[in-house]
Design a protein around this motif. Structure first.
Motif, PDB file in Angstrom:
ATOM      1  N   LEU A 134      -9.056  -2.322   2.849  1.00 58.45           N
ATOM      2  CA  LEU A 134      -9.307  -3.219   1.731  1.00 58.45           C
ATOM      3  C   LEU A 134      -8.440  -4.472   1.779  1.00 58.45           C
ATOM      4  O   LEU A 134      -8.583  -5.357   0.938  1.00 58.45           O
ATOM      5  N   LEU A 135      -7.548  -4.576   2.764  1.00 59.89           N
ATOM      6  CA  LEU A 135      -6.666  -5.728   2.895  1.00 59.89           C
ATOM      7  C   LEU A 135      -7.334  -6.811   3.734  1.00 59.89           C
ATOM      8  O   LEU A 135      -8.162  -6.527   4.597  1.00 59.89           O
ATOM      9  N   PRO A 136      -6.984  -8.081   3.513  1.00 61.04           N
ATOM     10  CA  PRO A 136      -7.612  -9.163   4.290  1.00 61.04           C
ATOM     11  C   PRO A 136      -7.250  -9.076   5.768  1.00 61.04           C
ATOM     12  O   PRO A 136      -6.133  -8.709   6.134  1.00 61.04           O
ATOM     13  N   GLY A 137      -8.223  -9.396   6.612  1.00 63.60           N
ATOM     14  CA  GLY A 137      -8.011  -9.338   8.055  1.00 63.60           C
ATOM     15  C   GLY A 137      -8.244  -7.976   8.649  1.00 63.60           C
ATOM     16  O   GLY A 137      -8.214  -7.816   9.872  1.00 63.60           O
ATOM     17  N   ALA A 148     -12.735  -0.580  -7.065  1.00 65.78           N
ATOM     18  CA  ALA A 148     -12.662  -1.324  -5.810  1.00 65.78           C
ATOM     19  C   ALA A 148     -14.064  -1.792  -5.439  1.00 65.78           C
ATOM     20  O   ALA A 148     -14.998  -0.983  -5.380  1.00 65.78           O
ATOM     21  N   PHE A 149     -14.196  -3.093  -5.211  1.00 69.11           N
ATOM     22  CA  PHE A 149     -15.465  -3.668  -4.778  1.00 69.11           C
ATOM     23  C   PHE A 149     -15.275  -4.265  -3.392  1.00 69.11           C
ATOM     24  O   PHE A 149     -14.291  -4.979  -3.134  1.00 69.11           O
ATOM     25  N   VAL A 150     -16.204  -3.989  -2.482  1.00 69.40           N
ATOM     26  CA  VAL A 150     -16.136  -4.540  -1.127  1.00 69.40           C
ATOM     27  C   VAL A 150     -17.467  -5.195  -0.774  1.00 69.40           C
ATOM     28  O   VAL A 150     -18.538  -4.734  -1.179  1.00 69.40           O
ATOM     29  N   TYR A 151     -17.366  -6.285  -0.028  1.00 70.72           N
ATOM     30  CA  TYR A 151     -18.547  -6.982   0.491  1.00 70.72           C
ATOM     31  C   TYR A 151     -18.231  -7.433   1.907  1.00 70.72           C
ATOM     32  O   TYR A 151     -17.148  -7.954   2.181  1.00 70.72           O
ATOM     33  N   HIS A 204     -22.190  -3.852   0.811  1.00 71.47           N
ATOM     34  CA  HIS A 204     -21.409  -3.993  -0.412  1.00 71.47           C
ATOM     35  C   HIS A 204     -21.452  -2.695  -1.203  1.00 71.47           C
ATOM     36  O   HIS A 204     -22.417  -1.920  -1.136  1.00 71.47           O
ATOM     37  N   ARG A 205     -20.376  -2.469  -1.987  1.00 72.02           N
ATOM     38  CA  ARG A 205     -20.210  -1.185  -2.665  1.00 72.02           C
ATOM     39  C   ARG A 205     -19.173  -1.330  -3.778  1.00 72.02           C
ATOM     40  O   ARG A 205     -18.217  -2.094  -3.658  1.00 72.02           O
ATOM     41  N   LEU A 206     -19.372  -0.607  -4.876  1.00 76.57           N
ATOM     42  CA  LEU A 206     -18.403  -0.561  -5.963  1.00 76.57           C
ATOM     43  C   LEU A 206     -18.003   0.896  -6.200  1.00 76.57           C
ATOM     44  O   LEU A 206     -18.859   1.747  -6.415  1.00 76.57           O
ATOM     45  N   ASP A 207     -16.698   1.158  -6.153  1.00 80.71           N
ATOM     46  CA  ASP A 207     -16.158   2.490  -6.433  1.00 80.71           C
ATOM     47  C   ASP A 207     -15.319   2.434  -7.706  1.00 80.71           C
ATOM     48  O   ASP A 207     -14.585   1.463  -7.940  1.00 80.71           O
ATOM     49  N   LEU A 208     -15.402   3.472  -8.513  1.00 79.11           N
ATOM     50  CA  LEU A 208     -14.646   3.550  -9.759  1.00 79.11           C
ATOM     51  C   LEU A 208     -13.927   4.891  -9.851  1.00 79.11           C
ATOM     52  O   LEU A 208     -14.387   5.890  -9.280  1.00 79.11           O
ATOM     53  N   SER A 209     -12.817   4.911 -10.563  1.00 79.95           N
ATOM     54  CA  SER A 209     -12.131   6.181 -10.802  1.00 79.95           C
ATOM     55  C   SER A 209     -11.338   6.118 -12.091  1.00 79.95           C
ATOM     56  O   SER A 209     -10.970   5.033 -12.573  1.00 79.95           O
ATOM     57  N   VAL A 234     -11.982  -6.539  -3.739  1.00 81.65           N
ATOM     58  CA  VAL A 234     -11.344  -6.712  -5.046  1.00 81.65           C
ATOM     59  C   VAL A 234     -10.890  -5.329  -5.510  1.00 81.65           C
ATOM     60  O   VAL A 234     -11.712  -4.410  -5.635  1.00 81.65           O
ATOM     61  N   VAL A 235      -9.603  -5.169  -5.754  1.00 79.74           N
ATOM     62  CA  VAL A 235      -9.030  -3.890  -6.152  1.00 79.74           C
ATOM     63  C   VAL A 235      -8.257  -4.089  -7.447  1.00 79.74           C
ATOM     64  O   VAL A 235      -7.461  -5.027  -7.565  1.00 79.74           O
TER      65      VAL A 235
END
Length: 785
Positions: free
Chosen positions: A151-154, A674-677, A712-717, A659-660
């Protein structure tokens, strides 16, 4: 090189002669509740800009002129401690600091004035507390530090469920992943859907993706340094959790209070047990199943203030069984890692700290199949034995010198096949086992020249030597062996080596803003060859040989680093350019053949990548988290592939966004998301179909000419902690998580389905996408007493 290694001792001698009015304060920084040493804790002098951070074993040393000082010791998530001292002689001062959570104060990600983002010379370094990792939504509720790193850049993965890391255009083999100094060659359980690292056994996670220090080597792209817990040396403690597909338990405690402690942590999945009731005993697949397990252990003993030993180990296995009773087929596929580390810490004096490390590492993959009276077995692996010596020297205020050396003996086992038919066994002429020596010497100085300028400069010299027993065969045009050159055990076959300069610099514009730049040259002598886009257990590690040259990279990076709102927000914008030589791919049309050496089918080329990385990190308050964005290009060019023209690497992605966020609703509820694209992976797809002699034939595009749909995906907890009760010794929490909340069907792979017949004009060919996971809810119960 011998002069370079002895230089620190001459510097220290000179210092002792010329600076008699200076004295040294040294010691260890520890958690006051469990005795764990703290890595990277800050020890600073009030009113002065210069300070020091504790090393990997919690040791620090700072030299000051005679006088009175107030020392401030602080660490992420802990209550700072201030000590007033009158310095008239060198002295030992150990800090025991308390977690803020134990003080019933507001828990934030950090409790100290966060300045490392702008003050340190190091670029591209992330240190993630394991408690923060545990709050991020996880697949099926299983906390996974590799998924958090992605989830970190790069940093990116290869797609759904992949545990491989792709850093700044590099492949998964170009990352040095260490568990208590032991390299880990396969990081995934369940074919990459889970990592092998049990969060209950982990103390610290540190990632370096730019400006790699000279103490690390052997890889081109990054270092992921994972430290295991030492064990509570104050009281017995039990942690565990029960999830949907796996459970875990950890036991730690003192062997001798304040002197010695241990930790044993185990985890096992019960996928096989969950599936078994749904496979009837009459089914042809009865007896099929899959499970994984892993075990972490660690022991330490402190003989004195100057001597301490650690012994740690990891053992993990995946086991996949497939049974087809109708065809009398039984397949068994076990694979996994085993590591062992023995370390001795010795404090020579208040300015010199040493650590001696011995490491054993063994990765194995096996495939066994039996049908009626016929049996076949295939196996591969890599085994290492290493010895390393590291020194930390603190000769002057503003200097921290690190130097040492490493030796590793490698044994590479390729895909070796054997079989049996009734009483007849066969052992064909397999590819040879390869042996190699690898060594390195290094020295680096973290030097704070002034309040504005800080430099971390280092130099590493590495050497790699393929040795016998080995045979080099001469062959004719048809591959038939004609003659051979024989090398006896230990005899050099081919030797490579070179210098690896490392340099990073920080220039402070003001207290909250700095510019940084770095340059590194890295050599990599062992390589992972794969036909897939992810790290699978069938992939093979191979050494540099008389045919295969070491990979070489040059990384240039620069960035702007700025903090806002009294260091509540950390931001950075980094630019990088990376060149890679001697990259390896299979020749076009290669088909796996276990009886021939895979290096006979390699082709070699070059690669390069460039891009920018934006990072915004909120580190204080009830709402914490980060936004990471990467814009990048990754290219490969091989004379023998794609008509010699450049093409995008299979893990090239133009855009990557994460985005976390974590929000502490109250003392009992914590919410996170956490959202990832990511742009779609590059793919090679068929463009035309022909009927030749009644057979449907495909004509493929150029390499990676197409893109799969975006991911793309959205995870929630949500984490619910039980109400604190002073009369109750145990506490628990419930973790509710939802993976892929809006159930987006992300592409796993694409295939072409055909129906009808070409002979009556009804043939239809249609591209279809395979997706793995819709929305998946999960619940986990964690406990501690």
């Amino acid at each position: 090189m011998k002069t370079a290694i002895l230089l620190p001792f001459f510097l220290l001698t000179s210092f002792l002669v010329t600076a008699q009015n200076r004295y040294t304060i040294s010691g260890f920084v520890k958690d006051s509740l469990n005795g764990e040493t703290l890595i990277g804790a800050s020890v600073a002098v009030e009113g002065k800009t210069k300070g020091i951070s504790s090393n990997q074993y919690g040791f620090y040393s700072i030299t000051l002129e005679e006088g009175s000082y107030r020392l401030i010791c602080s660490f992420i998530g802990y209550q700072p401690v201030v000590v007033t001292i009158n310095l008239h002689a060198s002295q030992t001062l150990n800090f025991n600091i308390m977690p803020r959570a134990a003080l019933n104060q507001e828990v934030v990600v950090t409790t100290k004035k966060r300045e490392n983002n702008v003050k340190n010379a190091q670029m591209g370094k992330f240190t993630l507390p394991i408690e923060q990792i545990k709050t991020i939504p996880a697949f099926l509720g299983e906390v996974d530090l590799l998924k958090t790193i992605q989830l970190l850049p790069g940093i990116r993965n290869a797609g759904e469920g992949s545990a491989g890391l792709y850093v700044r255009g590099g492949g998964p083999d170009q990352n040095l992943i260490l568990l208590d100094d032991a390299p880990v060659y396969n990081t995934g359980h369940l074919f990459g859907f889970f990592s092998i690292f049990n969060s209950d056994a982990i103390k610290n996670v540190s990632l370096i993706k730019g400006g790699m220090p000279a103490q690390y080597g052997g890889r081109l792209s990054s270092v992921l340094d994972i430290a295991m817990k030492e064990g509570n040396n104050q009281k017995l403690q039990v942690d565990g959790g029960i999830g949907l597909i796996a459970s875990r338990i950890s036991v730690q405690g003192p062997i001798k209070k304040n002197k010695s402690s241990f930790i044993v942590s185990a985890r096992r999945t019960y996928i096989d047990g969950l599936i078994k009731p749904f496979i009837k005993s009459s089914s042809q697949f009865y007896g099929s199943g899959y499970y994984f397990y892993d075990l972490n252990t660690k022991f330490n003993y402190q003989f004195s203030e100057k001597n301490r030993i650690y012994a740690s180990g990891y053992f993990g296995r995946d086991v996949f069984d497939f049974v087809n009773g109708r065809q009398s087929l039984d397949v068994n596929i076990p694979w996994g890692n085993a590591t062992g580390t023995l370390r001795w810490n010795h404090v020579f004096n208040k300015r010199l700290f040493g650590n001696t490390t011995a490491v054993y590492n063994d990765y194995k993959f096996s495939f066994k199949a039996a049908q009626n009276s016929f049996e076949v077995k295939l196996s591969s692996g890599i085994r290492d034995v290493s010895l390393k010596q590291d020194f930390d020297l603190y000769p002057f205020t503003g200097h921290k010198i690190k130097f040492g050396g490493l030796y590793t003996y490698h044994q590479f086992t390729p895909s070796v096949v054997s079989g049996k038919q009734d009483s007849v066994t066969f052992n064909p002429n397999n590819a040879q086992v390869k042996y190699a020596n690898e060594g390195a010497l290094y020295m680096q100085d973290d030097w704070e020249i002034s309040d504005k300028v800080k430099v971390n400069a280092g130099l590493r010299y590495s050497l790699f030597q393929q040795v016998g027993p080995y045979k080099i065969y001469a062959a004719d045009a048809n591959g038939n062996r004609l003659d051979s050159t024989v090398y006896s055990g230990g005899q050099p076959v081919k030797t490579y080596g070179g210098l690896e300069p490392r340099f990073t610099m920080r220039y402070a514009l003001n207290d909250a803003t700095s510019l940084k730049a770095s340059f590194t040259r890295n050599l990599q002598y062992i390589h992972l060859v794969s036909n897939a886009g992810t790290t699978l257990p069938t992939d093979i590690w191979v050494p540099s040989t008389y045919k295969v040259k070491p990979q070489i990279s040059y990384l240039y990076a620069a960035g702007l680093f700025k903090n806002f709102r009294n260091n509540m927000f950390e931001t950075s914008l980094e630019l990088y350019y990376k060149q890679m030589q001697n990259q390896i791919e299979y020749q076009e049309g290669y088909t796996p053949n276990t009886l021939e050496d895979t290096e006979n089918f390699f082709t070699f080329g070059k690669g390069w990548s460039y891009g920018s990385e934006l990072f915004i990190n909120k580190v204080r308050g009830r709402l914490t988290g980060w936004i990471g964005y990467t814009l990048s290009w990754t290219w490969r060019q091989f004379p023998a592939l794609n008509f010699g023209e450049k093409y995008p690497a299979k893990y090239d992605r133009r855009h990557d966004l994460s985005v976390v966020a974590t929000y502490e609703l109250n003392k009992r509820w914590k919410l996170s998301g956490a959202f990832v694209y990511g742009s779609g992976n590059a793919a090679t797809l068929p463009e035309r179909f022909y009927i030749i002699n009644g057979v449907l034939t495909q004509e493929y595009s150029r390499i990676n000419e197409y893109r799969l749909p975006a991911y793309h995906r959205l995870d929630l907890s949500a984490i619910y902690s039980s109400k604190k009760n002073e009369n109750r010794k145990w506490k628990s929490e419930w973790v509710f998580s939802v993976y892929n909340t809006y159930s987006h069907l992300n592409p796993y792979f694409v295939y072409f389905d055909q129906s009808g017949s070409p002979y009556n004009g009804t043939l239809t060919i249609q591209a279809k996408q395979v997706s793995l996971f819709p929305v998946i809810p999960a619940v986990t119960w964690n406990f501690k007493f």
